[in-house]
Design a protein around this motif. Structure first.
Motif, PDB file in Angstrom:
ATOM      1  N   LYS A 102       0.784  -1.242   0.000  1.00 15.13           N
ATOM      2  CA  LYS A 102       0.000   0.000   0.000  1.00 15.13           C
ATOM      3  C   LYS A 102       0.805   1.276   0.000  1.00 15.13           C
ATOM      4  N   ASN A 103       2.056   1.213   0.347  1.00  6.11           N
ATOM      5  CA  ASN A 103       2.863   2.425   0.394  1.00  6.11           C
ATOM      6  C   ASN A 103       2.209   3.495   1.259  1.00  6.11           C
ATOM      7  N   ARG A 104       1.748   3.080   2.435  1.00  5.17           N
ATOM      8  CA  ARG A 104       1.072   4.013   3.341  1.00  5.17           C
ATOM      9  C   ARG A 104       2.071   4.877   4.088  1.00  5.17           C
ATOM     10  N   SER A 105       1.618   6.044   4.541  1.00  2.05           N
ATOM     11  CA  SER A 105       2.477   6.890   5.365  1.00  2.05           C
ATOM     12  C   SER A 105       2.849   6.091   6.604  1.00  2.05           C
ATOM     13  N   PRO A 106       4.099   6.206   7.034  1.00  2.00           N
ATOM     14  CA  PRO A 106       4.554   5.387   8.167  1.00  2.00           C
ATOM     15  C   PRO A 106       3.827   5.701   9.475  1.00  2.00           C
ATOM     16  N   PHE A 107       3.133   6.843   9.521  1.00  2.00           N
ATOM     17  CA  PHE A 107       2.481   7.173  10.792  1.00  2.00           C
ATOM     18  C   PHE A 107       0.985   6.918  10.761  1.00  2.00           C
ATOM     19  N   ARG A 108       0.519   6.196   9.740  1.00  2.00           N
ATOM     20  CA  ARG A 108      -0.902   5.843   9.711  1.00  2.00           C
ATOM     21  C   ARG A 108      -1.064   4.379  10.067  1.00  2.00           C
ATOM     22  N   PRO A 109      -1.710   4.083  11.180  1.00  2.00           N
ATOM     23  CA  PRO A 109      -1.857   2.685  11.584  1.00  2.00           C
ATOM     24  C   PRO A 109      -2.901   1.956  10.725  1.00  2.00           C
ATOM     25  N   THR A 110      -2.805   0.647  10.664  1.00  2.00           N
ATOM     26  CA  THR A 110      -3.789  -0.178   9.966  1.00  2.00           C
ATOM     27  C   THR A 110      -4.793  -0.692  10.992  1.00  2.00           C
ATOM     28  N   ALA A 111      -6.029  -0.833  10.575  1.00  2.00           N
ATOM     29  CA  ALA A 111      -7.071  -1.213  11.519  1.00  2.00           C
ATOM     30  C   ALA A 111      -7.089  -2.718  11.767  1.00  2.00           C
ATOM     31  N   PRO A 112      -7.315  -3.136  13.029  1.00  2.00           N
ATOM     32  CA  PRO A 112      -7.504  -4.552  13.312  1.00  2.00           C
ATOM     33  C   PRO A 112      -9.001  -4.901  13.307  1.00  2.00           C
ATOM     34  N   ALA A 113      -9.340  -6.045  12.701  1.00  2.00           N
ATOM     35  CA  ALA A 113     -10.745  -6.471  12.658  1.00  2.00           C
ATOM     36  C   ALA A 113     -10.886  -7.783  13.415  1.00  2.00           C
ATOM     37  N   MET A 114     -11.933  -7.898  14.220  1.00  2.00           N
ATOM     38  CA  MET A 114     -12.138  -9.111  15.017  1.00  2.00           C
ATOM     39  C   MET A 114     -13.568  -9.160  15.516  1.00  2.00           C
ATOM     40  N   ARG A 115     -13.910 -10.289  16.174  1.00  2.00           N
ATOM     41  CA  ARG A 115     -15.243 -10.378  16.773  1.00  2.00           C
ATOM     42  C   ARG A 115     -15.246  -9.650  18.109  1.00  2.00           C
ATOM     43  N   TYR A 116     -16.453  -9.333  18.566  1.00  2.00           N
ATOM     44  CA  TYR A 116     -16.617  -8.573  19.795  1.00  2.00           C
ATOM     45  C   TYR A 116     -15.947  -9.264  20.989  1.00  2.00           C
ATOM     46  N   GLU A 117     -16.149 -10.584  21.100  1.00  2.00           N
ATOM     47  CA  GLU A 117     -15.621 -11.330  22.255  1.00  2.00           C
ATOM     48  C   GLU A 117     -14.097 -11.242  22.305  1.00  2.00           C
ATOM     49  N   ILE A 118     -13.476 -11.196  21.144  1.00  2.00           N
ATOM     50  CA  ILE A 118     -12.014 -11.109  21.090  1.00  2.00           C
ATOM     51  C   ILE A 118     -11.579  -9.693  21.485  1.00  2.00           C
ATOM     52  N   ALA A 119     -12.261  -8.699  20.926  1.00  2.00           N
ATOM     53  CA  ALA A 119     -11.884  -7.297  21.173  1.00  2.00           C
ATOM     54  C   ALA A 119     -11.929  -6.971  22.655  1.00  2.00           C
ATOM     55  N   GLN A 120     -12.897  -7.559  23.347  1.00  2.00           N
ATOM     56  CA  GLN A 120     -13.057  -7.302  24.780  1.00  2.00           C
ATOM     57  C   GLN A 120     -11.824  -7.682  25.603  1.00  2.00           C
ATOM     58  N   LYS A 121     -11.063  -8.641  25.077  1.00  2.00           N
ATOM     59  CA  LYS A 121      -9.872  -9.088  25.812  1.00  2.00           C
ATOM     60  C   LYS A 121      -8.742  -8.056  25.776  1.00  2.00           C
ATOM     61  N   TYR A 122      -8.749  -7.257  24.723  1.00  2.00           N
ATOM     62  CA  TYR A 122      -7.594  -6.398  24.484  1.00  2.00           C
ATOM     63  C   TYR A 122      -7.843  -4.895  24.621  1.00  2.00           C
ATOM     64  N   TYR A 123      -9.066  -4.499  24.331  1.00  2.00           N
ATOM     65  CA  TYR A 123      -9.308  -3.067  24.204  1.00  2.00           C
ATOM     66  C   TYR A 123     -10.372  -2.569  25.169  1.00  2.00           C
ATOM     67  N   ARG A 124     -10.238  -1.298  25.536  1.00  2.00           N
ATOM     68  CA  ARG A 124     -11.220  -0.642  26.400  1.00  2.00           C
ATOM     69  C   ARG A 124     -12.347  -0.159  25.488  1.00  2.00           C
ATOM     70  N   LEU A 125     -13.334  -1.038  25.265  1.00  2.00           N
ATOM     71  CA  LEU A 125     -14.449  -0.680  24.385  1.00  2.00           C
ATOM     72  C   LEU A 125     -15.494   0.070  25.194  1.00  2.00           C
ATOM     73  N   ARG A 126     -16.163   0.996  24.538  1.00  2.00           N
ATOM     74  CA  ARG A 126     -17.199   1.756  25.236  1.00  2.00           C
ATOM     75  C   ARG A 126     -18.560   1.414  24.636  1.00  2.00           C
ATOM     76  N   PRO A 127     -19.476   0.951  25.489  1.00  2.00           N
ATOM     77  CA  PRO A 127     -20.776   0.535  24.962  1.00  2.00           C
ATOM     78  C   PRO A 127     -21.533   1.674  24.271  1.00  2.00           C
ATOM     79  N   GLU A 128     -21.233   2.925  24.674  1.00  2.00           N
ATOM     80  CA  GLU A 128     -21.934   4.078  24.075  1.00  2.00           C
ATOM     81  C   GLU A 128     -21.681   4.172  22.572  1.00  2.00           C
ATOM     82  N   ILE A 129     -20.537   3.650  22.132  1.00  2.00           N
ATOM     83  CA  ILE A 129     -20.200   3.787  20.706  1.00  2.00           C
ATOM     84  C   ILE A 129     -20.004   2.415  20.055  1.00  2.00           C
ATOM     85  N   TYR A 130     -20.703   1.447  20.596  1.00  2.00           N
ATOM     86  CA  TYR A 130     -20.557   0.087  20.079  1.00  2.00           C
ATOM     87  C   TYR A 130     -20.803   0.020  18.568  1.00  2.00           C
TER      88      TYR A 130
END
Ligand code: FE2
Ligand code: FE2
Ligand code: FE2
Lengths: 578, 231
Positions: free
Chosen positions: A452-480
């Motif tokens: 992709k030749n992306r700018s080095p300071f632009r992160p790539t998004a991780p995609a996963m199921r909700y149950e997995i995301a809960q293990k790693y990230y501080r998810l907020r139900p308000e913006i689910y």
């Protein structure tokens, strides 16, 4: 059937809503013309809506344009006129191009779709944003809409109270030329990135900056919130966007912050000017979050609402949403998957629908994240020679193809997808994506830098199921809901392994995508998870500077032009030969 | 200053032209009903994308050395493909022309493209990395020209080579005409600019007096504003 269209001043698109209030089809003109940010009258999109859905012009009850053309024109002209002679070139440009502005929407319908021009009505720019967002909520009553963009047809930000879809009362507005969106674009421009495209880069760059730095403080002071009048205030002498066609910022801004950046010089962490630029980006991001919090607080004060719709270009600032979700009065924030102007075609189409059913029952269905209909034509036949000459088909059967693709991902390969219907855009959610193992550093680097030749300071998004995301990230139900369309970033838990994931940004945040049930990514992850891979890195399938792929030919072309080797498609899993 | 500007301009415009060709070929690839033609257009589009990338790289190399004010003028924004006329507002050529004219157009333009690169070769100097790249692009264009010619004669066997010559002459004149027209337009533009500005000044004076309070919607139900008004 009802059509909504956008175009001229901003990206063009067309949407189709049926008499049951269902969004049945949607196209961005850029997907079809392959011209990124295409603003021309969306004739290809409208044509495609008609052909793909087998419609005649007589089947169309109404067509709505998403804003009031003359209003947009006059507001810009009036503001510029107050600054003559400095603004003379902008005025000259405005008047000379009068016939090319959205004022000619009627004439373009007459020219390309004779008969539809008589069915043309006009929505209001921010109302179109609001209705787009409203479609994506579950209950369509008693909710507050916040719209913040560059410039609509009257204002640059607004708050309205939605009683129900027939009663949407505007309660507050920020008048042009003071504009949070145009401020952010000006800083984007100043930093040498392209307006309407480089804003993501500024957001990524901000994470490297220091809020306490001098540059950040200076930028932070460019705008403010006046809490007695409840207005955004700004010293306009730092900006030129309301006076000039070519410059968005003035010399005074350069005197304040130092020289603007040469757009041709790539900005890389470690460069001598990098920290200054990152600090400036930080200031812009801090100011954006601060003003958005003020706008939301005011919105709550005047509407008493705890549920919010958020749309307009500024709502694409995914790094600010997490802060908004933490405001004590917020129960829910809904951001449509296409919150910019292109998405307004959806709101405009619903505007027709509501107008036509004003006194009877109506029902707005929540649109799919993949609304663009698949081509009727036979891709397999037409690409037969391209595929046989340039690619080998590894697996034809759908299940086998997914299984093989999963195996390749597990081996560290990057896979492109052109599957089923296309996303609303701008984010690829799996059907037009580049995917790889989200924890495999080498694979993610390969995706970012080699393909992709992306700018080095632009992160790539991780995609996963909700149950997995809960293990790693501080998810907020308000913006689910926002996580489903990659509209909000979230923080990694402290001292969590996720801080080391290659999809995590320097500031310990990630733009997580929660995968929808029964989507392509869901299917892929259901094979990958037993193999030990629970996170996919997901980026849009395109060559940088191009629109995201739309059809199979586009996907094959990306493979041919880049180092991408595998493409998972509806005709099977393909591998590039050379 | 002037020199670097005109040099940047050459690469800027050429990159536009090459990218526009790529999009034209891609569009043709998607429209055709024949898998064989689709493959031909596909490979042609791929070449043109690569040409465009080369010219963007050459532009970028020079842009880095230019002053910021000048560099800013040569930033590429895709919609300018349309505003600058490289892609017609009416649509892609394949959508607006019949197939015969389209192929004849490709046939002629490939040759014209090749000849315009000869001038760029002088700009980049001989036996440099860039000149080798341009030479290979020229070879591509000749190949495209040859393919279009073959296709044309295969599909329209009744047409004699001399008829192709006519097409070519027609298109060359057309192209020259376009350039003259463009030059005239630019000249006319310079001539009329003071007039336009005077008109804009007058219109601006009137706009100054506009009262836009009518547009205020505070407290109003947006769903009740007349849907037929463009104001
Ligand atoms: Fe907008
Ligand atoms: Fe070329
Ligand atoms: Fe060519």
């Amino acid at each position: 059937m009802f059509i909504g269209v956008t175009g001229y001043n901003h990206e063009s698109s067309a949407a189709l809503v049926d008499e049951n209030g269902v969004l049945v089809d949607f196209y961005r003109e850029e997907s079809l013309s392959r011209i990124k940010g295409d603003k021309s009258f969306p004739k290809r999109s409208i044509q495609k809506l008609l052909i793909t859905n087998n419609l005649k012009k007589k089947d169309i009850e109404r067509v709505a344009f998403y804003e009031r053309p003359l209003s947009a024109f006059l507001h810009i002209a009036k503001e510029a006129s107050l600054h003559m002679p400095r603004s003379l070139s902008l005025l000259t440009h405005q008047f000379r191009n009068f016939n090319r502005s959205s004022v000619s929407c009627y004439l373009d319908f007459l020219k390309f779709f004779r008969g539809l021009e008589t069915k043309l009505i006009y929505s209001d720019h921010h109302l179109s944003h609001t209705l787009t967002a409203l479609a994506y909520t579950n209950t369509k009553k008693d909710i507050c809409s916040v719209v913040v963009d560059g410039f609509g047809d009257r204002s640059t930000a607004s708050i309205s109270q939605i009683v129900d879809p027939t009663e949407i009362n505007e309660l507050w507005e920020c008048p042009y030329p003071i504009s949070l969106g145009l401020f952010y674009s000006s800083i984007t421009d100043y930093l040498g990135f392209a307006i309407n495209e480089g804003e993501y880069k500024v957001m990524g760059l901000a994470s490297f900056g220091d809020s306490k730095s001098n540059s950040a403080r200076l930028v932070r002071g460019l705008m403010d919130w006046d809490s007695t009048s409840n207005e955004i205030i700004s010293d306009m002498s730092y900006f030129d966007y309301h006076l000039s066609t070519s410059n968005s910022f003035s010399n005074k801004l350069e005197e304040l912050l130092g020289p603007a950046r040469n757009p041709f010089v790539r900005l890389v962490p470690g460069d001598s000017d990098f920290q200054r630029c990152a600090d400036i980006a930080r200031g812009a991001q801090d100011l954006t979050i601060y003003l958005l919090e003020k706008i939301f607080t005011h919105a709550h004060k005047i509407t008493n609402s705890r549920r919010f719709l958020f749309s307009g270009g500024v709502s694409m600032n995914s790094a600010s949403i997490d802060s908004l979700a933490q405001l004590s009065f917020v129960d829910e924030i809904i951001i449509p998957p296409s919150p910019g102007d292109a998405g307004c075609a959806i709101g405009a189409a619903f505007y027709c629908y509501i107008k036509s059913n004003y006194y009877s029952d109506f029902n707005i269905s929540k649109p799919s994240l993949f609304p663009s209909r698949k081509e009727i034509r036979n891709d397999e036949f037409i690409t037969e020679q391209i595929v046989s000459n340039e690619f080998s088909v590894l697996q034809r059967d759908e299940d086998d193809a997914f299984l093989k693709a999963a195996e390749l991902i597990a081996e560290g390969e990057v896979i492109g997808t052109v599957l089923s219907s296309s996303e609303t855009g701008p984010r690829a959610l799996g059907n037009r994506s580049l995917l790889c193992d989200g924890k495999n550093k080498e694979a993610v680097e390969n995706l970012n830098n080699v393909i992709k030749n992306r700018s080095p300071f632009r992160p790539t998004a991780p995609a996963m199921r909700y149950e997995i995301a809960q293990k790693y990230y501080r998810l907020r139900p308000e913006i689910y809901e926002c996580y489903k369309s990659m509209s909000a970033t979230c923080k990694c838990f402290e001292e969590n392994v996720s801080l080391e994931f290659p999809t995590t940004h320097v500031d310990g945040t990630a733009r997580v995508q929660i995968v929808e049930n029964n989507s392509s990514l869901d299917k892929l992850l259901s094979i990958l998870e037993p193999m030990g891979i629970e996170i996919l890195a997901n980026s849009s399938l395109n060559v940088s500077g191009d629109p995201t792929c739309f059809d199979l030919v586009d996907g094959l072309m990306v493979c041919s032009r880049t180092k991408l080797r595998y493409l998972l498609t509806d005709i099977g899993l393909l591998k590039r030969k050379k | 200053m002037k020199k670097s500007q005109s040099e940047l301009n050459v690469f800027y415009e050429t990159a536009h032209a090459e990218l526009a060709s790529a999009l034209e070929m891609l569009a043709a690839c998607k429209v055709t009903e024949s898998p064989k033609q689709a493959f031909g257009y596909f490979m042609h589009a791929k070449d043109e994308y690569n040409h465009a990338r080369s010219f963007f790289e050459m532009l970028s190399k020079r842009g880095k050395r230019a002053s910021i004010e000048i560099a800013r003028d040569f930033r590429f924004t895709p919609p300018s493909l349309i505003t600058k006329g490289y892609i017609s507002k009416k649509g892609f050529l394949i959508e607006t022309m019949n197939l015969k004219d389209f192929i004849a157009f490709v046939y002629t333009n490939e040759l014209l493209a090749k000849s315009s690169f000869e001038n760029i070769l002088i700009l980049v100097g001989h036996s440099t990395h860039e000149s080798r790249r341009i030479s290979s692009i020229m070879a591509d264009e000749l190949r495209h020209h040859g393919m279009a010619k073959k296709f044309f004669l295969n599909h329209y066997p009744d047409l004699q080579p001399w008829q192709l010559m006519i097409y070519r002459t027609k298109e060359t004149i057309h192209n020259k005409g376009r350039k003259i027209y463009d030059a005239n337009l630019k000249f006319l533009d310079r001539l009329l600019t003071p007039l336009y500005r005077a008109i804009a000044y007058l219109a601006g004076t009137m706009a100054m007096k506009l009262n836009l309070n009518e547009f205020k919607r505070k407290g109003k139900n947006l769903m009740n504003i007349s849907s037929s008004s463009i104001l």
